[in-house]
Design an enzyme around this catalytic site. Structure first.
Site, PDB file in Angstrom:
ATOM      1  N   SER A 279      28.888  49.142  22.473  1.00 52.43           N
ATOM      2  CA  SER A 279      29.812  47.993  22.487  1.00 52.43           C
ATOM      3  C   SER A 279      29.310  46.982  23.513  1.00 52.43           C
ATOM      4  CB  SER A 279      31.204  48.482  22.899  1.00 52.43           C
ATOM      5  OG  SER A 279      32.055  47.385  23.167  1.00 52.43           O
TER       6      SER A 279
ATOM      7  N   TYR B 102      36.852  53.263  28.792  1.00 54.10           N
ATOM      8  CA  TYR B 102      36.085  52.893  27.598  1.00 54.10           C
ATOM      9  C   TYR B 102      34.742  52.270  27.997  1.00 54.10           C
ATOM     10  CZ  TYR B 102      34.916  50.630  23.146  1.00 54.10           C
ATOM     11  OH  TYR B 102      34.279  50.229  21.988  1.00 54.10           O
TER      12      TYR B 102
HETATM   13  N1  NAP Z   1      36.342  47.595  16.463  1.00 54.18           N
HETATM   14  C1  NAP Z   1      35.772  46.992  17.488  1.00 54.18           C
HETATM   15  O1  NAP Z   1      36.193  45.906  17.927  1.00 54.18           O
HETATM   16  C2  NAP Z   1      34.554  47.603  18.135  1.00 54.18           C
HETATM   17  C3  NAP Z   1      33.746  46.806  18.959  1.00 54.18           C
HETATM   18  C4  NAP Z   1      32.620  47.361  19.557  1.00 54.18           C
HETATM   19  C5  NAP Z   1      32.327  48.701  19.359  1.00 54.18           C
HETATM   20  N2  NAP Z   1      33.123  49.471  18.572  1.00 54.18           N
HETATM   21  C6  NAP Z   1      32.781  50.886  18.404  1.00 54.18           C
HETATM   22  O2  NAP Z   1      32.566  51.145  17.039  1.00 54.18           O
HETATM   23  C7  NAP Z   1      32.888  52.491  16.736  1.00 54.18           C
HETATM   24  C8  NAP Z   1      33.807  52.541  15.516  1.00 54.18           C
HETATM   25  O3  NAP Z   1      34.925  51.741  15.760  1.00 54.18           O
HETATM   26  P1  NAP Z   1      35.965  51.311  14.624  1.00 54.18           P
HETATM   27  O4  NAP Z   1      36.465  49.985  15.003  1.00 54.18           O
HETATM   28  O5  NAP Z   1      35.386  51.532  13.284  1.00 54.18           O
HETATM   29  O6  NAP Z   1      37.137  52.394  14.916  1.00 54.18           O
HETATM   30  P2  NAP Z   1      38.254  53.007  13.958  1.00 54.18           P
HETATM   31  O7  NAP Z   1      38.538  52.116  12.811  1.00 54.18           O
HETATM   32  O8  NAP Z   1      39.369  53.410  14.873  1.00 54.18           O
HETATM   33  O9  NAP Z   1      37.543  54.334  13.382  1.00 54.18           O
HETATM   34  C9  NAP Z   1      37.167  55.373  14.241  1.00 54.18           C
HETATM   35  C10 NAP Z   1      36.646  56.547  13.445  1.00 54.18           C
HETATM   36  O10 NAP Z   1      36.280  57.605  14.375  1.00 54.18           O
HETATM   37  C11 NAP Z   1      36.899  58.821  13.959  1.00 54.18           C
HETATM   38  N3  NAP Z   1      37.188  59.660  15.125  1.00 54.18           N
HETATM   39  C12 NAP Z   1      37.849  59.317  16.257  1.00 54.18           C
HETATM   40  N4  NAP Z   1      37.945  60.383  17.077  1.00 54.18           N
HETATM   41  C13 NAP Z   1      37.326  61.422  16.446  1.00 54.18           C
HETATM   42  C14 NAP Z   1      37.110  62.785  16.767  1.00 54.18           C
HETATM   43  N5  NAP Z   1      37.565  63.334  17.907  1.00 54.18           N
HETATM   44  N6  NAP Z   1      36.444  63.569  15.896  1.00 54.18           N
HETATM   45  C15 NAP Z   1      35.991  63.047  14.718  1.00 54.18           C
HETATM   46  N7  NAP Z   1      36.154  61.769  14.362  1.00 54.18           N
HETATM   47  C16 NAP Z   1      36.826  60.967  15.214  1.00 54.18           C
HETATM   48  C17 NAP Z   1      38.189  58.361  13.237  1.00 54.18           C
HETATM   49  O11 NAP Z   1      38.631  59.315  12.293  1.00 54.18           O
HETATM   50  P3  NAP Z   1      39.783  60.405  12.558  1.00 54.18           P
HETATM   51  O12 NAP Z   1      40.855  59.747  13.397  1.00 54.18           O
HETATM   52  O13 NAP Z   1      40.207  60.826  11.198  1.00 54.18           O
HETATM   53  O14 NAP Z   1      39.084  61.528  13.293  1.00 54.18           O
HETATM   54  C18 NAP Z   1      37.678  57.123  12.498  1.00 54.18           C
HETATM   55  O15 NAP Z   1      37.055  57.521  11.285  1.00 54.18           O
HETATM   56  C19 NAP Z   1      33.512  53.069  18.019  1.00 54.18           C
HETATM   57  O16 NAP Z   1      32.547  53.815  18.721  1.00 54.18           O
HETATM   58  C20 NAP Z   1      33.893  51.837  18.818  1.00 54.18           C
HETATM   59  O17 NAP Z   1      33.878  52.083  20.206  1.00 54.18           O
HETATM   60  C21 NAP Z   1      34.240  48.957  17.949  1.00 54.18           C
END
Ligand code: NAP
Length: 236
Positions: free
Chosen positions: A143, A156
């Site tokens: 990120s 985070y």
């Molecule tokens: N969205 C943003 O603004 C943003 C910006 C920069 C970086 N990121 C990074 O991008 C990545 C994905 O983000 P996103 O926005 O797609 O998030 P999201 O929509 O909340 O999806 C997160 C995914 O991770 C899975 N997950 C969470 N905890 C888990 C665990 N303990 N075991 C297995 N699976 C787990 C969730 O599934 P379950 O809950 O079913 O397990 C879900 O499929 C993250 O690393 C985040 O830090 C996001």
């Protein structure tokens, strides 16, 4: 263009958001994709959509904080495919909204276990399969918070700064084996993930991150990209 045909990709957090987009993109490029998250129903939906589009995938529901489950995953991949070409450590949790001095140890542990320890465990479990074939890609979704201070999101930010250190160090350890390790650091992405930015118009789309992953895994074998910082352009 199915340039990844014959390759096996493992994507964590594949049930929604960025991981779902990455999984679909890798399947479209021809890879067999192993979909990881806790919510088995969501994974089954993504799996169904990939198969409807002519791709290949399988679901492997697990909690990435569970070391034994990750060992079982690696054994299953070894048995079923005998190889792992791509690992995308995408799953992550936010826990923003409070200063560090008001953050509970449980919250701290959950963030570190998901965002930092899980990528370590996944690399530990799957890098040997890549070393055995003398090739592979490991992509850690970090990120911009891994480069900048994040007020009310210190745990985070610390996990993502840590993930960057892990990425660059593992890249040095694995490059001699032909295994390339990269980080992708997006700004705010338009997913359900907790975010500071309220104006959706400025957000990157999940597919933009998937494009970067596709670019990384189709890079010619003699070079690799250490990190991509992905920022939004103007308001749409
Ligand atoms: N969205 C943003 O603004 C943003 C910006 C920069 C970086 N990121 C990074 O991008 C990545 C994905 O983000 P996103 O926005 O797609 O998030 P999201 O929509 O909340 O999806 C997160 C995914 O991770 C899975 N997950 C969470 N905890 C888990 C665990 N303990 N075991 C297995 N699976 C787990 C969730 O599934 P379950 O809950 O079913 O397990 C879900 O499929 C993250 O690393 C985040 O830090 C996001």
């Amino acid at each position: 263009m199915e340039v990844l045909t014959g390759q096996v990709a493992v994507v964590t957090g594949a049930g929604r958001g960025i991981g779902e987009a990455i999984s679909k993109r890798l399947a479209k490029l021809g890879a067999a994709v192993v979909l990881i998250a806790r919510d088995a129903e969501r994974l089954a939906e993504v799996n169904g959509q990939i198969e409807m589009a002519g791709g290949r995938a399988e679901v492997f529901p697990l909690d990435l904080r569970d070391e034994e489950a990750i060992t079982a995953l690696a054994n299953s991949i070894k048995e079923r495919y005998g190889r792992c070409d791509i690992l995308v450590n995408n799953a992550g949790i936010g826990a923003m909204g409070a200063p560090l001095h008001e953050t509970s140890p449980d919250t701290w542990e959950a963030v570190m276990a998901t965002n930092l320890r899980a990528p370590y465990l996944m690399i530990r479990a799957l890098a040997p399969l890549m070393i055995a074939t003398g090739s592979g890609h490991i992509i850690n979704i970090s990120s911009l918070a891994g480069h900048n201070p994040l007020k009310n999101g210190a745990a985070y930010a610390a996990s993502k700064w840590g993930l960057n250190g892990l990425t660059y160090s593992a890249a040095e350890e694995l490059r001699d084996y032909g295994v390339r390790v990269s980080a992708v650091a997006p700004g705010s992405v338009n997913t359900s993930f907790g975010s500071r930015v309220t104006d959706a118009g400025w957000k990157i789309q999940s597919e933009d991150v998937a494009n970067v992953v596709a670019m990384l895994v189709t890079q010619s074998p003699q070079s690799f990209v250490s990190e991509v910082l992905l920022r939004p352009t103007r308001k749409h």
